[in-house]
Motif scaffolding. Structure first.
Motif, PDB file in Angstrom:
ATOM      1  N   SER A  32      -3.590 -13.099 -53.117  1.00  0.00           N
ATOM      2  CA  SER A  32      -2.435 -13.493 -53.922  1.00  0.00           C
ATOM      3  C   SER A  32      -1.162 -13.119 -53.189  1.00  0.00           C
ATOM      4  O   SER A  32      -1.150 -12.260 -52.302  1.00  0.00           O
ATOM      5  CB  SER A  32      -2.472 -12.831 -55.305  1.00  0.00           C
ATOM      6  N   LEU A  33      -0.067 -13.758 -53.585  1.00  0.00           N
ATOM      7  CA  LEU A  33       1.242 -13.536 -52.991  1.00  0.00           C
ATOM      8  C   LEU A  33       2.272 -13.658 -54.101  1.00  0.00           C
ATOM      9  O   LEU A  33       2.169 -14.555 -54.945  1.00  0.00           O
ATOM     10  CB  LEU A  33       1.520 -14.584 -51.904  1.00  0.00           C
ATOM     11  N   LEU A 155       1.335 -24.710 -46.808  1.00  0.00           N
ATOM     12  CA  LEU A 155       1.884 -24.908 -48.149  1.00  0.00           C
ATOM     13  C   LEU A 155       0.780 -25.143 -49.171  1.00  0.00           C
ATOM     14  O   LEU A 155       0.855 -24.669 -50.306  1.00  0.00           O
ATOM     15  CB  LEU A 155       2.846 -26.094 -48.149  1.00  0.00           C
ATOM     16  N   GLY A 156      -0.255 -25.872 -48.776  1.00  0.00           N
ATOM     17  CA  GLY A 156      -1.364 -26.138 -49.686  1.00  0.00           C
ATOM     18  C   GLY A 156      -2.094 -24.877 -50.097  1.00  0.00           C
ATOM     19  O   GLY A 156      -2.706 -24.826 -51.167  1.00  0.00           O
ATOM     20  N   ASP A 157      -2.031 -23.825 -49.267  1.00  0.00           N
ATOM     21  CA  ASP A 157      -2.686 -22.565 -49.588  1.00  0.00           C
ATOM     22  C   ASP A 157      -1.755 -21.558 -50.260  1.00  0.00           C
ATOM     23  O   ASP A 157      -2.196 -20.477 -50.650  1.00  0.00           O
ATOM     24  CB  ASP A 157      -3.264 -21.937 -48.308  1.00  0.00           C
ATOM     25  N   ASP A 220       0.596 -15.925 -43.372  1.00  0.00           N
ATOM     26  CA  ASP A 220      -0.491 -16.823 -42.969  1.00  0.00           C
ATOM     27  C   ASP A 220      -1.615 -16.653 -43.984  1.00  0.00           C
ATOM     28  O   ASP A 220      -2.513 -15.834 -43.810  1.00  0.00           O
ATOM     29  CB  ASP A 220      -0.972 -16.474 -41.568  1.00  0.00           C
ATOM     30  N   PRO A 221      -1.586 -17.427 -45.097  1.00  0.00           N
ATOM     31  CA  PRO A 221      -2.571 -17.216 -46.165  1.00  0.00           C
ATOM     32  C   PRO A 221      -3.969 -17.606 -45.736  1.00  0.00           C
ATOM     33  O   PRO A 221      -4.151 -18.446 -44.843  1.00  0.00           O
ATOM     34  CB  PRO A 221      -2.065 -18.143 -47.282  1.00  0.00           C
ATOM     35  N   PRO A 222      -4.987 -17.004 -46.349  1.00  0.00           N
ATOM     36  CA  PRO A 222      -6.361 -17.425 -46.063  1.00  0.00           C
ATOM     37  C   PRO A 222      -6.548 -18.898 -46.408  1.00  0.00           C
ATOM     38  O   PRO A 222      -5.933 -19.418 -47.337  1.00  0.00           O
ATOM     39  CB  PRO A 222      -7.206 -16.537 -46.992  1.00  0.00           C
ATOM     40  N   GLN A 229     -11.118 -20.675 -52.814  1.00  0.00           N
ATOM     41  CA  GLN A 229     -12.290 -21.058 -52.026  1.00  0.00           C
ATOM     42  C   GLN A 229     -12.203 -20.474 -50.628  1.00  0.00           C
ATOM     43  O   GLN A 229     -12.634 -21.080 -49.663  1.00  0.00           O
ATOM     44  CB  GLN A 229     -12.384 -22.586 -51.940  1.00  0.00           C
ATOM     45  N   GLU A 230     -11.598 -19.316 -50.507  1.00  0.00           N
ATOM     46  CA  GLU A 230     -11.427 -18.724 -49.193  1.00  0.00           C
ATOM     47  C   GLU A 230     -12.776 -18.400 -48.568  1.00  0.00           C
ATOM     48  O   GLU A 230     -13.614 -17.746 -49.145  1.00  0.00           O
ATOM     49  CB  GLU A 230     -10.620 -17.471 -49.401  1.00  0.00           C
ATOM     50  N   GLU A 231     -12.998 -18.917 -47.409  1.00  0.00           N
ATOM     51  CA  GLU A 231     -14.321 -18.854 -46.812  1.00  0.00           C
ATOM     52  C   GLU A 231     -14.599 -17.528 -46.111  1.00  0.00           C
ATOM     53  O   GLU A 231     -15.658 -16.955 -46.240  1.00  0.00           O
ATOM     54  CB  GLU A 231     -14.488 -20.000 -45.812  1.00  0.00           C
ATOM     55  N   ALA A 232     -13.634 -17.060 -45.365  1.00  0.00           N
ATOM     56  CA  ALA A 232     -13.876 -15.855 -44.579  1.00  0.00           C
ATOM     57  C   ALA A 232     -14.146 -14.665 -45.490  1.00  0.00           C
ATOM     58  O   ALA A 232     -15.017 -13.841 -45.226  1.00  0.00           O
ATOM     59  CB  ALA A 232     -12.683 -15.580 -43.671  1.00  0.00           C
TER      60      ALA A 232
END
Length: 535
Positions: A32-33, A155-157, A220-222, A229-232
């Protein structure tokens, strides 16, 4: 029959407490941010996008002076933009690959340094080495590819759903605004200094400021963070580039929307590069302007067209995004339908603008403004289409492929082809200012038909949109946050005769918990998983 597994609620899946019920799920904390930081980052990215598109069209604002300085014809002048776009499209897949697998912030910074350095060096090239100026424009295109490919995915993230639509609308406002300011800056600096080269010396100062702001204010968001749906973070395996390309090739919404974007790129590439000169020659034909023989050329149409592009761009992007958002409430296929309608309406406007320029100069400007307005309605909407139908893990690759296809079949060749046709027509006609104008006018007319084809491509996109959006919302194995496989294992099933039995499942499915706005899709996915595991 009914199950005793708890239904997922807005705060997460309910936990079972009795024997035979589904065990409690385990969820990881999503990235989150703070909202204000995301907004500041978006503002910085929008500012750099403005500079990016100013670089795209800054040459067009001083095209007559560049032609006189380097002694190049219409066909070679069109090749300037072709070199720029070809280098951009060849670099886009590379930057898309890097953006999906390495630091996006570092890749963006490298691209900004590359294009600002190449632009500055281009201003010191002598007339005897015009090929070096072509080369410098190619390097500027390479740097620009990094930003056009990666910035929308960042931006999408940072934002979700309606927020993301609004932010992308603002971001893509700066395509026409930056394009228009490129004409304005080129014309203004030329009038102040009498030397077109100072235009390329002012831009690096603005770009260094943008680089500093990027390094200090943009995170630099995941990847896929906004969609949870962050994969890492979830330990998901990373797909190969070839697998991503195969997936995108079967995503028909992506394929047809990319063809629609290609048609838009073809038309905007030709018009944005040649319209200032076309309007200048129309003014000469009407006796409102003296021909340009020596430097500097006083072309007020570059300034007027630039301001027109800025105004229609702002209105068009906001209008398109808002129309899409409101129409989506009653029709889930709103986005491609808005794009199709605007392109089909833009085609006759552009045709009339070109056709009437010889007889009624003012009316031609009116139809040109309407055509630009309708074209600008699509910039934010096509980006939202891509982000909604493509899995988060390969959005950077999707952006890169769309840019590559759009440019290689669109504006990479349209400025050169327009200049080439114009030069060929002029060679067969008497050498007069009227024939020069008519040659350029006739080389433009195909643009109206190409933009109508683009509208047809978006109509085909609408046919596949809902299916591809549903597939993009389904998490891959091992991807997602919320309800893990254990929450669907060991379901107690009550049959109609009152007997109960327990069925175990050893599957490896993972359900993703989405926000409240996607409640229906989440419930359908839960029903599907239960029917397959607890049948």
């Amino acid at each position: 029959m009914s199950t005793e597994c708890g239904e997922p609620g807005p705060g997460g899946p309910s936990r079972g407490s009795g024997p035979g019920q589904c065990p409690p799920p385990t969820a990881s904390t999503p990235w989150s941010l703070p909202r204000w930081r995301a907004c500041v980052a978006a503002a910085v990215l929008c500012y750099i996008n403005l500079l990016n598109y100013m670089n795209w069209f800054i040459v067009a604002g001083v095209l007559l002076d560049v032609q006189n300085f380097f002694h190049i014809s219409d066909s070679n002048a069109g090749l300037l933009q072709t070199v720029f776009i070809c280098c951009l499209l060849l670099s886009a897949p590379v930057f898309g690959y890097l953006g999906d697998r390495h630091s996006r912030k570092a890749t963006l910074s490298f691209g900004i340094l590359l294009w600002s350095g190449a632009g500055l060096s281009g201003s010191f090239i002598s007339p005897q080495h015009s090929w070096l100026f072509f080369l410098s424009r190619g390097v500027v295109g390479m740097g620009s590819a990094s930003y056009s490919t990666i910035a929308p995915t960042v931006l999408g993230d940072l934002f979700v759903r309606d927020q993301r639509t609004r932010v992308l609308a603002i971001f893509y406002i700066f395509i026409p605004v930056g394009s228009g300011l490129g004409y304005v800056l080129g014309s203004a600096v030329l009038q102040l200094t009498g030397d077109w080269r100072w235009t390329f010396r002012v831009m690096p100062c603005l770009e260094v400021t943008g680089l500093i702001l990027l390094l200090t204010l943009v995170p630099d968001p995941p990847r896929g963070a906004a969609d949870k749906q962050e994969e890492a973070a979830m330990g998901a395996g990373r797909s190969s580039w070839c697998e991503d390309v195969r997936y995108l090739g079967t995503n028909w919404s992506f394929v047809w929307s990319t063809l629609g974007v290609t048609a838009m790129a073809f038309v905007t590439g030709a018009l944005s590069f040649w319209v200032p000169k076309f309007l200048f020659e129309a003014r000469v034909v009407h006796g409102l302007q003296l021909p340009c023989i020596t430097d500097p050329c006083s072309n007020q149409d570059s300034l007027i067209f630039g301001i027109l592009t800025v105004v229609t761009g702002i209105i068009g992007v906001v209008l398109g995004a808002e129309a899409s958002r409101r129409f989506k409430r009653v029709n889930p296929r709103a986005e491609p339908l808005v794009c199709a309608c605007s392109l089909l309406a833009a085609a006759p406007c552009l045709y009339l603008a070109l056709l009437l320029a010889r007889t009624t100069f003012t009316v031609s400007y009116v139809f040109l403004a309407l055509g630009e307005l309708l074209l600008s309605c699509n910039w934010a909407v096509v980006a939202e289409i891509l982000l909604s139908v493509v899995l988060p893990r390969c959005r950077g690759t999707a952006e890169a492929l769309q840019i590559t296809a759009g440019h290689i079949l669109g504006d990479a060749g349209s400025p050169y082809l327009t200049g080439l046709v114009s030069s060929a027509l002029r060679a067969r006609r008497p050498d007069s200012y009227l024939q020069r104008f008519l040659s350029l006018q006739h080389s433009f007319l195909c643009c109206a038909f190409v933009i109508a084809l683009g509208g047809g491509c978006f109509l085909l996109t609408a046919l596949h949109l809902e299916r591809d959006q549903t597939q993009a919302r389904r998490p891959s194995p091992g991807v997602g946050t919320g309800l893990p496989v254990q929450a669907l294992m060991g379901c107690v099933i009550q049959s109609r005769d009152g007997t109960s039995k327990r069925r175990e499942s050893t599957g490896t499915r993972v359900l993703e918990r989405r926000d409240v706005g996607e409640r229906n899709a989440w419930e359908q996915l839960v029903a599907f998983e239960r029917s397959s595991l607890c049948r």
